[in-house]
Enzyme design. Structure first.
Site, PDB file in Angstrom:
ATOM      1  N   LYS A 120     -32.047 -20.309  65.289  1.00 36.37           N
ATOM      2  CA  LYS A 120     -31.694 -21.469  66.095  1.00 36.37           C
ATOM      3  C   LYS A 120     -30.500 -21.173  66.999  1.00 36.37           C
ATOM      4  O   LYS A 120     -30.543 -21.457  68.198  1.00 36.37           O
ATOM      5  CB  LYS A 120     -31.408 -22.678  65.195  1.00 36.37           C
ATOM      6  N   ASP A 138     -33.079 -27.630  66.193  1.00 34.48           N
ATOM      7  CA  ASP A 138     -32.026 -28.058  65.280  1.00 34.48           C
ATOM      8  C   ASP A 138     -32.487 -29.307  64.549  1.00 34.48           C
ATOM      9  O   ASP A 138     -33.655 -29.681  64.620  1.00 34.48           O
ATOM     10  CB  ASP A 138     -30.740 -28.335  66.069  1.00 34.48           C
TER      11      ASP A 138
END
Length: 219
Positions: A120, A138
């Site tokens: 991420k 996220d």
DNA sequence: CTCCCGATAT
DNA sequence: ATATCAGGAG
């Protein structure tokens, strides 16, 4: 979600916010890596508050190593998980110097070798610092994707791969910011504000709150 | 899977 | 009092 609805979904978010940007403050790619690494399970506001002073004196990996783990902790102790984050950021800085000439690599796999940097964070850096069409999933995007039906999956990676397939060319660069901002300010975790959501009619989420929080009975 | 962990909103 | 916040590593 139908392909035509996906296009409409993005088109509305794009019209609402033509130039979405990160809310994390950073002056260069190195500071961006640090800011995103610090942002795990913390708010952007909280991270920015801590990095304001930090980034005035630390702009390079060398300066971060010079500051040291104890010095860094003093700056970020108001952020959750600060012990492991401090250790990771120092180690990450040392690795940038040792293996990457002190520069942030424009390569997701290379970024993921840095301590404290997972997929991420690497995707955020690739998108924001290097203009890559990545989808950094996220907590917000994971929720928005699953709730709306835009991109569903049991893990962030699964949602990311679905977004990659479902997102048409004109929207690929900014999709991740449109989705995160939508999740942060409208499609909230606790109290999604569906009554002012511009894509509510395209959304699969059923228990929509039909109206704004009850103002005291109007005269 | 668990642990890491302070600030803020509800 | 509890859920949540730009997750990652063991």
């Amino acid at each position: 979600m139908k392909k035509s609805d996906v296009i409409e979904f993005y088109a509305r978010l794009a019209a609402d916010n033509p130039h979405p940007e990160t809310e994390l403050k950073a002056g260069n790619p190195f500071q961006l890596v640090v800011a995103v690494a610090l942002s795990a399970q913390a708010t952007d506001i909280g991270v920015n508050k801590a990095t304001r002073a930090l980034f005035e004196e630390v702009k390079t990996p060398e300066q971060m190593v010079a500051l040291g783990e104890a010095g860094l902790k003093q700056h970020i102790k108001t952020i959750g998980l600060f012990n492991t984050k401090a250790k990771n950021v120092i180690a990450l800085s040392e690795k940038l110097i040792a293996d990457f000439g002190g520069e942030v690599p424009a390569d997701r796999d290379a970024l993921e070798t840095l301590p404290g940097v997972g997929r991420k964070t690497a995707n955020v850096v690739m998108n924001v610092a290097f203009g890559a069409e990545t989808f950094a999933v996220d907590t917000h995007i994971f929720r928005v994707g699953n709730r709306t039906g835009l991109a569903r999956g049991k893990t962030p990676l699964a949602v990311e791969l679905k977004l990659d397939k479902a997102t048409p060319a004109p929207f690929r660069l900014h999709a991740h910011h449109w989705l995160i901002l939508h999740g942060r300010y409208v499609c909230k975790a606790r109290k999604p504000e569906c009554w002012r959501c511009i894509v509510a009619d395209l959304c699969a989420y059923k228990p929509k709150t039909p109206a704004p929080p009850s103002r005291a009975n109007a005269a």
